[in-house]
Design an enzyme around this catalytic site. Structure first.
Site, PDB file in Angstrom:
ATOM      1  N   HIS A   1       7.140 -32.178  15.218  1.00 14.01           N
ATOM      2  CA  HIS A   1       6.696 -31.911  13.876  1.00 14.01           C
ATOM      3  C   HIS A   1       6.116 -30.315  14.017  1.00 14.01           C
ATOM      4  O   HIS A   1       4.853 -30.176  13.405  1.00 14.01           O
ATOM      5  CB  HIS A   1       5.393 -32.977  14.009  1.00 14.01           C
ATOM      6  CG  HIS A   1       5.421 -33.080  12.217  1.00 14.01           C
ATOM      7  ND1 HIS A   1       6.144 -34.271  11.843  1.00 14.01           N
ATOM      8  CD2 HIS A   1       4.656 -32.381  11.171  1.00 14.01           C
ATOM      9  CE1 HIS A   1       6.417 -34.038  10.892  1.00 14.01           C
ATOM     10  NE2 HIS A   1       5.167 -32.952  10.193  1.00 14.01           N
TER      11      HIS A   1
ATOM     12  N   THR B   1      11.420 -40.021   9.460  1.00 11.08           N
ATOM     13  CA  THR B   1       9.561 -39.121  10.540  1.00 11.08           C
ATOM     14  C   THR B   1       8.732 -40.349  10.841  1.00 11.08           C
ATOM     15  O   THR B   1       8.114 -40.718  10.246  1.00 11.08           O
ATOM     16  CB  THR B   1       9.257 -38.375   9.600  1.00 11.08           C
ATOM     17  OG1 THR B   1      10.297 -37.250   9.615  1.00 11.08           O
ATOM     18  CG2 THR B   1       7.952 -37.382  10.356  1.00 11.08           C
TER      19      THR B   1
ATOM     20  N   TYR C   1       9.580 -41.042   4.819  1.00 12.35           N
ATOM     21  CA  TYR C   1       8.310 -41.983   5.650  1.00 12.35           C
ATOM     22  C   TYR C   1       8.634 -43.363   4.699  1.00 12.35           C
ATOM     23  O   TYR C   1       8.873 -43.398   3.485  1.00 12.35           O
ATOM     24  CB  TYR C   1       7.360 -40.713   4.805  1.00 12.35           C
ATOM     25  CG  TYR C   1       7.028 -39.857   5.618  1.00 12.35           C
ATOM     26  CD1 TYR C   1       6.545 -39.357   6.547  1.00 12.35           C
ATOM     27  CD2 TYR C   1       7.441 -38.477   4.799  1.00 12.35           C
ATOM     28  CE1 TYR C   1       6.489 -38.552   8.007  1.00 12.35           C
ATOM     29  CE2 TYR C   1       7.418 -37.567   5.484  1.00 12.35           C
ATOM     30  CZ  TYR C   1       6.900 -36.939   6.372  1.00 12.35           C
ATOM     31  OH  TYR C   1       6.901 -36.127   7.441  1.00 12.35           O
TER      32      TYR C   1
ATOM     33  N   SER D   1      13.051 -32.418   2.301  1.00 13.81           N
ATOM     34  CA  SER D   1      12.024 -32.543   2.427  1.00 13.81           C
ATOM     35  C   SER D   1      11.695 -34.323   1.384  1.00 13.81           C
ATOM     36  O   SER D   1      11.870 -33.477   0.106  1.00 13.81           O
ATOM     37  CB  SER D   1      10.822 -32.381   2.689  1.00 13.81           C
ATOM     38  OG  SER D   1       8.898 -32.566   2.704  1.00 13.81           O
TER      39      SER D   1
ATOM     40  N   LYS E   1      12.822 -38.852  13.916  1.00 13.65           N
ATOM     41  CA  LYS E   1      12.560 -37.235  13.789  1.00 13.65           C
ATOM     42  C   LYS E   1      11.117 -37.573  14.215  1.00 13.65           C
ATOM     43  O   LYS E   1      10.477 -38.944  13.901  1.00 13.65           O
ATOM     44  CB  LYS E   1      12.305 -36.165  12.406  1.00 13.65           C
ATOM     45  CG  LYS E   1      12.343 -35.629  12.450  1.00 13.65           C
ATOM     46  CD  LYS E   1      12.438 -34.515  10.958  1.00 13.65           C
ATOM     47  CE  LYS E   1      11.392 -33.126  11.729  1.00 13.65           C
ATOM     48  NZ  LYS E   1      10.178 -33.150  12.088  1.00 13.65           N
TER      49      LYS E   1
END
Length: 366
Positions: free
Chosen positions: A264, A166, A140, A112, A240
């Site tokens: 999510h 994402t 992101y 992440s 994603k």
């Protein structure tokens, strides 16, 4: 640190129950909660259960295997660890323990952006084992493109093999559990990759303007930003959060290397359909792009069903945190082993010698 249990759980739901006793109220709200009434959260789990399998008997199974091809690599099995933020909320070792488990079980891992451990540290752990699965890095797109690009260069230099962008969370969902718990990160847990990020000052709003639409979302990413990112990196970029077939088509147009069907984990827009329900339509619209799926995978039978519906691989999110909370690296490794063992059992009982045959395992009554 909580001592390891004498006996490890025998299934992923058991890990969830044990973790609920070990995590504090705030961590439970963060990891286990969903958006609003948590209907999508529940639907993700239920949808896999409603898909049936059919057995085949007396099939030759010697030499059967769980290998899959994904982005130019042969993976030992189709289970990857989804990006989950702030894993030190669950265990002091956080993503270090998760990376150790992923490497030991040959599972791909998606780190992440909001990891509490730097990508360089995680990559070093994964690279030590030549049999480990791939390490991907989640991103992101930030309002500061230079910051985003610097983060991409860190991932490239560390040896990450793909980027996972994402795209379904320009804002957080209305997470009631977190708000009831008054969730705050404790001292010592932070998003190490976002240190130094400077957000633009909030614009002055005129009467009647929205703080969300005219303020926070004024610089939200668009398809042009995705095309920019794809053009800036040598790594394949997977998107994603794809839940609509039209978005799958747009992803192909901007050069995405793969798609991840994801809502999510039910944490953004409540009442979205379950990912098991969405998956076949996205596979059809992807027109050959590899499609992965997450959301509610708790059994090896779920993995087989997902591949039967056209997914190339699956990702698991909450189960890794539950296992991490219960038994650290040992727990995450054991959780992955359970899923792979259950997958092999399901393949044996449905007569699938390889995962390319998974569609034949689905019940025609589904």
């Amino acid at each position: 640190m909580t001592p390891l249990p004498v006996t490890l759980p025998v299934a992923l739901p058991d890990y969830a129950a044990a973790a609920a006793e070990r995590l504090d109220a705030q961590a439970r709200a963060y990891f286990d909660g969903g958006a609003a009434d948590e209907l999508t959260l529940a639907a993700n789990l239920q949808a896999w259960r409603q898909i049936g399998l059919q057995s085949r008997v007396l099939r030759p199974m010697a030499g059967a295997h769980t290998r899959v091809e994904l982005l130019g690599r042969t993976l030992a099995h189709p289970v990857l660890l989804a990006p989950v933020a702030y894993q030190r909320l669950a265990h002091p070792d956080g993503e270090i323990a998760t990376a150790q488990a992923a490497a030991a079980l040959q599972a791909g891992m998606v780190l992440s952006t909001q990891s509490s451990v730097p990508v360089e540290t995680v990559a070093h752990i994964v690279r030590r084992d030549p049999e480990s699965g791939p390490l991907w890095f989640q991103v992101y797109i930030q309002p500061d493109r230079d910051f985003t690009l610097a983060l991409v260069r860190r991932a490239e230099a560390a040896g990450c093999e793909a980027l996972v962008l994402t795209v379904d969370a320009p804002v957080s969902g209305a997470r009631d559990r977190e708000r009831r718990a008054g969730f705050r990160l404790p001292p010592g847990v932070r998003a190490v990759h976002l240190e130094g990020l400077r957000l633009p000052p909030a614009p002055a709003l005129r009467p009647g303007q929205s703080a969300l639409f005219d303020g926070l979302l004024a610089d939200m990413p668009t398809w042009d930003d995705v095309a920019w990112l794809v053009g800036q990196t040598r790594l394949p970029v997977l998107l994603k959060g794809i839940t609509h077939p039209d978005d799958a088509g747009l992803a192909r147009q901007v050069g995405a290397a793969g798609l991840i069907v994801s809502n999510h984990g039910g944490r953004t827009l409540d009442t979205l359909p379950a990912t098991a329900e969405l998956l076949p339509r996205i596979v059809a619209a992807a027109d050959g792009l590899p499609v992965l799926v997450d959301g509610g995978i708790r059994r090896g039978t779920d993995v087989l069903k997902a591949l039967g519906l056209g997914a190339r691989a699956v990702l698991v999110g909450r189960p890794q945190v539950h296992a991490l909370a219960v038994a650290g690296a040992q727990g995450v490794a054991h959780m992955l082993r359970l899923l792979r063992d259950e997958l092999e059992i399901a393949m044996a009982l449905t007569g699938c010698r390889c995962l390319a045959e998974a569609a034949s395992a689905l019940s025609p009554r589904r």
